[in-house]
Write a protein that holds these residues in place. Structure first.
Motif, PDB file in Angstrom:
ATOM      1  N   LYS A  52       0.824  -1.199   0.000  1.00 40.28           N
ATOM      2  CA  LYS A  52       0.000   0.000   0.000  1.00 40.28           C
ATOM      3  C   LYS A  52       0.864   1.258   0.000  1.00 40.28           C
ATOM      4  O   LYS A  52       1.876   1.322   0.674  1.00 40.28           O
ATOM      5  N   ILE A  55       1.887   2.526  -4.817  1.00 40.47           N
ATOM      6  CA  ILE A  55       1.331   2.599  -6.154  1.00 40.47           C
ATOM      7  C   ILE A  55       1.408   3.998  -6.728  1.00 40.47           C
ATOM      8  O   ILE A  55       1.746   4.192  -7.881  1.00 40.47           O
ATOM      9  N   ARG A  56       1.126   4.986  -5.893  1.00 44.29           N
ATOM     10  CA  ARG A  56       1.153   6.319  -6.443  1.00 44.29           C
ATOM     11  C   ARG A  56       2.581   6.796  -6.666  1.00 44.29           C
ATOM     12  O   ARG A  56       2.875   7.460  -7.643  1.00 44.29           O
ATOM     13  N   SER A  57       3.455   6.434  -5.735  1.00 43.84           N
ATOM     14  CA  SER A  57       4.809   6.950  -5.873  1.00 43.84           C
ATOM     15  C   SER A  57       5.574   6.173  -6.938  1.00 43.84           C
ATOM     16  O   SER A  57       6.501   6.679  -7.535  1.00 43.84           O
ATOM     17  N   SER A  59       4.174   3.474  -9.496  1.00 40.75           N
ATOM     18  CA  SER A  59       3.174   2.514  -9.967  1.00 40.75           C
ATOM     19  C   SER A  59       3.624   1.772 -11.216  1.00 40.75           C
ATOM     20  O   SER A  59       2.974   0.851 -11.660  1.00 40.75           O
ATOM     21  N   PHE A  60       4.728   2.185 -11.796  1.00 37.07           N
ATOM     22  CA  PHE A  60       5.098   1.573 -13.063  1.00 37.07           C
ATOM     23  C   PHE A  60       6.285   0.621 -12.943  1.00 37.07           C
ATOM     24  O   PHE A  60       6.942   0.307 -13.904  1.00 37.07           O
ATOM     25  N   TYR A 262      -5.250   1.845  -3.496  1.00 35.84           N
ATOM     26  CA  TYR A 262      -5.223   1.397  -4.887  1.00 35.84           C
ATOM     27  C   TYR A 262      -4.851  -0.068  -5.028  1.00 35.84           C
ATOM     28  O   TYR A 262      -5.278  -0.742  -5.942  1.00 35.84           O
TER      29      TYR A 262
END
Lengths: 298, 295, 436
Positions: A52, A55-57, A59-60, A262
């Motif tokens: 958790k 993903i935003r920091s 995500s790829f 996410y």
């Protein structure tokens, strides 16, 4: 997937069995598009295994080592009765699909092959109903079905019925339009031949039209199943109690609040999507089978 | 269609009534209610009308003076055109290419279908992370190339691209599946015959595939038109309520917003009617222009 | 043209059909069960709340109603959902058709006016005639009276407050003091300027999506706790002027560049991410946001919450807060002798001091004895509790007095006021013109 090209006629020039630049280009184009469609799917799968907050920091990236976790799935399985929800989803979507394919096949055949007064008006009506936004029809439908005593009941079967009925209606128009397009494209000779053989009209439909157009029916079935399965809005409105929840409805419940987790959301998406893909691949094989079965023998 | 088989009209009832009965109950009747609602005053979804508007055509007057409705119609028309060109165009191209190869068709067909399966919420999230102003994928790439001035992909200069691209991309697979099915309906014998006559490659596409796909392409056209008018979920997740500055509304999102977030049910109903009327008019026009061929 | 005509004709036919269908009075079909012989027989009651799915209080709610089931032998049929517009619509449709639940946990503001006016829910006075100790652990004037007739209908659980969330790390880096109870609007503007000059966004807020909280407090700054809940009649009366001044304060903040660069295109989630990433200093939000910080902050001790800076007649320690939801007993269940007592017992069980305390200890409460404090609170929760304890006045949000359509229209216009596309007065008048 055609089965032709086994005997290639000799050509005056050009040697066979060599890699043709044309083919390479074709594969390049096809692969490029495949990358754009596969990547999002991989992205969702990858993120469903991420810790958790990552993903935003980040995500790829691929989740490995410390960032890899099964927690999202654990959370999803802990909270809810997933197998029961799959069953409910399957019952609803399968029922909708069977009825839609049958009724739409009938209607499309009637519309495509018969000339009658009012056909154009009916055609306009079908097109129109494809655009009726579900947001504006749901409340009258709810009231009507309440009058029939099939909504807000304790019975799981009735709850399912209350989702199945509006979904059938909602998918019919699309299915009719698509099937009409396919049936119109069929040469009429086969039907005439069958008619001369002494088939009646219903036999022609089931023994001529359905076998030839099997891929088309399968395609419509796939889309119908998919839309019924993913149609959250109707399910939200008519499924009140946990025991009747579908998988889409259930996982939406988990992911609807706050929307910051996410990873959990990605896990939920994976749990929803995988069965559909299995169904799709399975049906795909059937389409291929349907392909090789040629025209009927008189 | 002058076949003797279809002279007798009695089976028609059996073919048409069940489907139309369903649609009458669950679509036409509620939509008729919707038309009725557009003349009423309704203060909340799920509540009954409090009588008629005065004047009764109030909502229709409002519609013509509503600048946001103009924006929504303009964007939707644009989307329709783009849909026909790109979605159907790319799908047709891919389908014809697949028809020319033997290895891997199964694989391509399966993966092209992915975007339709994944829910719009998830795709919206993905594209939001791609186009994010602060640390999104595109902006991170730009940083790598030494661009220091971040692009806000949702501002007034870029929003059309940001909104339309994902919508275009998502439904290519849908039309692709339909067109491939249409190609499958073409009997291999026809191709074999053509091959013997020396037609191959482009000629084969031009003289056999395209004419025989005619009806399927018309269907795609109708689906594209109706789909564009209704498109809702992806733009809603990505662009919220018409960002930036009420520029990105579409008829679908505007109708939803009026009905649910504003609670202006009667005006929402009016917009729903506009959606249907435009859809019918445009698809009938398309039908006229490209006259369906019956065999 | 023929087809269009045919289409219109069909539609007209449909409308005619509909006229025939108009005569089914749905609401009169409310199924009334025959009264059971014994009141003590276990019954099943249907309950709808907003504690659905992943609500922070879902587990507390489930534990509470299961305890009630064990204690009474009754069963609870729970159809809770997530509180949003669709959920509200569904509930309204239920009441319209006579399919309402026995007990409902719902908003007590204008959202419930239709239920009150339609006599669909029972007032607390009515219930107390038979059950004198109903809601006796609550302070009556805090229950959240209905704006429709000023009577109490619902029993609240936990309330909410709105405050200024602060990223202490950013303030320290910029050399700005952490604000306290005597912080004023002018100081706040100075601090914003300092923070901006260091290249950091002072205020995390999406004017596009959630301008609600800044709207509320900027208007509050031109009124007092007593006048704040009043709605204006036009943009030129006293309250209307206060509204216009408040909205123009937002415009000032925007033109000075204190909001994020993309405030008109960002989502609320994106702007709050700035707080978590140490890229923004201030944000106003409600008590429910504490959970977000606990979930997303690198260290919860970097954050605190305090009073929103005040000016004019408003002391900084006057806060927006209240109790916006509560348990209703529907008329349908009340008039059913078999269910009446079960429902009353249910609401009582769900609103005991102990249960209310589990539902959010930092929040505003109607309990006479106050909430029982949790033992393991973090620094942000402690700051929140200190804030509500030290409040000199609590007033409900003025936006709750607006009907949904008007409220949404006004908030949609805030970005237009800030960017100068419209004026505050025009936006207020347009909002007030919306009557339905």
């Amino acid at each position: 997937m055609r089965t032709a090209d086994t005997r290639e006629p000799a050509r005056p020039h050009g040697v066979r069995r060599r890699v043709q630049p044309g083919k390479v280009l074709i594969y390049l184009v096809l692969s490029f598009w495949a990358v754009t469609t596969v990547y999002p799917f991989l992205w969702v799968i990858m993120n469903s295994f991420k810790v958790k907050g990552l993903i935003r920091s980040d995500s790829f990236s691929v989740p490995t080592g410390d960032s890899f976790t099964l927690d999202n799935y654990k959370t999803a399985f802990d909270r809810v009765d997933i197998s029961g929800a799959y069953k409910n989803s399957l019952v609803i979507s399968a029922a909708v699909t069977v009825v839609v394919v049958l009724l739409a096949g009938f209607a499309a055949y009637g519309m495509a092959r018969y000339q009658f007064r009012g056909r154009n008006a009916l055609h306009s009506l079908i097109i129109a109903s494809m655009m009726f936004p579900v947001f504006s029809t749901i409340i009258p439908v709810f009231r009507m079905m309440f009058g029939w005593h099939i909504v807000n009941t304790n019975s799981v079967a009735l709850s399912q019925l209350s989702v199945i009925l509006p979904q059938i209606a909602g998918n019919l128009s699309f299915a009719i339009v698509v099937l009409m397009g396919f049936i119109r494209g069929l040469p009429i000779d086969l039907e005439e031949a069958a008619y001369l053989e002494g088939y009646n009209i219903y036999q022609i439909f089931f023994k001529v039209i359905v076998p030839i157009a099997k891929p088309s029916f399968a395609t419509v079935a796939i889309f119908t199943f998919l839309w019924s399965y993913n149609d959250l809005f109707t399910q939200m409105f008519f499924l009140r109690y946990k025991d009747a929840f579908t998988i889409t409805r259930l996982l939406n419940e988990i992911t609807s609040i706050a929307g910051v987790n996410y990873g959990l959301m990605a896990a939920a998406v994976v749990l929803v999507v995988v069965p559909v893909l299995v169904v799709y691949v399975f049906l795909q094989k059937n389409i291929i089978k349907g392909m090789t079965a040629g025209a009927i023998k008189g | 269609m002058n076949s003797t088989i279809y002279k007798k009209k009695s089976p028609l009832a059996v073919f048409l009534i069940p489907a139309f009965l369903f649609m009458a109950l669950f679509l036409y009747y509620p939509f008729a209610m919707n038309i009725y609602n557009s003349f009423c005053n309704i203060t909340g979804l799920g509540t009954a009308a409090e009588g008629f508007n005065s004047p009764w055509y109030l909502n229709y007057g409002k519609l013509f003076q509503d600048p946001i409705m103009n924006t929504a119609l303009f964007n939707t028309m644009l989307l329709m055109i783009l849909t026909i060109i790109f979605q159907v165009g790319i799908a047709l191209l891919l389908a014809l290419l697949i028809d020319n190869i033997k290895k891997g068709t199964q694989f391509f067909r399966t993966v092209y279908f992915f975007p339709i399966v994944i829910s719009a919420t998830a795709l919206g999230l993905l594209f939001n992370l791609i186009f994010l102003y602060d640390g999104g994928m595109v902006n991170q790439l730009l940083l790598k190339f030494g661009v220091t001035d971040m692009i806000d992909w949702k501002d007034e200069a870029h929003f059309l691209f940001t909104m339309m691209t994902p919508v275009m991309w998502q439904y290519v697979g849908f039309y692709f599946v339909i067109i491939v099915t249409g190609l499958n309906n073409i009997s291999p014998d026809i191709y074999e015959a053509a091959e013997i006559d020396g037609a191959s490659g482009f000629n084969r596409v031009r003289y056999i595939s395209l004419p025989l796909l005619h009806n399927v392409l018309i269907t795609c056209l109708i689906l594209a038109v109706t789909g564009a008018l209704k498109v809702f979920d992806l733009p809603w997740v990505m662009m919220g309520a018409g960002m930036p500055m009420d520029q990105s509304w579409l008829t679908g999102t505007y109708m939803y917003n009026q009905t649910f977030t504003m609670g202006d049910v009667d005006y929402g109903s009016t917009i729903a009617i506009v959606i249907v009327v435009i859809g019918v008019v445009v698809s009938q026009a398309a039908n006229r222009i490209f006259k369906e061929k019956d065999y | 043209m023929k087809r269009i005509t045919a289409f219109i004709l069909t539609m007209a036919l449909g409308s005619a059909m509909l006229a025939g269908c108009q005569s089914t009075p749905a609401a009169s079909q409310a199924a009334s069960q025959a009264p059971s012989s014994e009141a003590a027989k276990p019954v099943e009651i249907t309950v709808v709340t907003s504690y659905g799915g992943d609500d922070g209080n879902r587990a507390n709610y489930e534990a509470a109603y299961k305890a009630y089931e064990t204690a009474t032998g009754n069963t609870v049929k729970d159809a809770s959902g997530t509180s949003n517009e669709e959920w509200k619509a569904k509930i309204m449709a239920d009441f319209e058709t006579g399919a309402e639940p026995d007990v409902l946990f719902y908003f007590n503001g204008v959202d419930a006016n239709k239920l009150v006016q339609g006599g669909k829910v029972v007032s607390i006075d009515e219930i107390r005639k038979t059950y004198p100790d109903y809601a006796s652990n609550m302070t009556d004037d805090r229950l959240g009276a209905s704006p429709a007739d000023g009577k109490n209908y619902s029993v609240p659980v936990n309330g909410y407050w709105e405050g200024l969330f602060i990223n202490k790390k950013v303030l320290k880096d910029c050399g700005v003091e952490v604000p306290g109870a005597d912080y004023t609007w002018d100081q706040f503007l100075k601090d914003c300027e300092t923070i901006k000059s260091k290249g950091i966004t002072p205020i995390a807020c999406s004017l596009q999506e959630v301008p609600h909280y800044w709207f509320e407090y900027c208007i509050f700054n031109h009124g007092t706790p007593a006048t704040h809940p009043k709605l204006p009649a036009s943009s030129t009366d006293e309250v209307g002027k206060a509204w216009a001044e408040g909205l123009n304060d937002i415009k000032t903040l925007y033109t000075k560049g204190y909001f994020p660069k993309n405030t008109t295109t960002a989502t609320d989630a994106e702007t709050f991410q700035l707080m978590a990433d140490d890229k923004a200093a201030f944000a106003i939000d409600g008590s429910w946001k504490i959970g977000w910080f606990q979930e997303n902050a690198k260290s919860i001790d970097d954050f605190t919450v305090t009073y929103v800076p005040g000016e004019n007649g408003r002391k900084s320690t006057d806060i927006i807060g209240g109790l916006s939801m509560g348990y209703y007993i529907t008329q349908k269940a009340w008039s059913d002798p078999a269910k009446q007592k079960a429902c009353v017992d249910f609401v009582k069980a769900m609103t005991t001091d102990e249960v209310v305390s589990t539902f959010g200890a930092t929040a505003v409460t109607a309990l006479k004895n106050g909430t029982i404090a949790k033992s393991d609170t973090d620094s942000l929760e402690q700051a929140a509790m200190a804030m509500t304890k030290g409040a000199t006045g609590i007033t409900p949000a003025t936006q709750d007095g607006l009907i949904q359509t008007a409220r949404t229209a006004l908030f949609a216009d805030i970005k237009n006021i800030a960017t100068g596309k419209t004026t505050a007065e025009k936006a207020i008048d347009a909002c007030l013109a919306i009557k339905s």
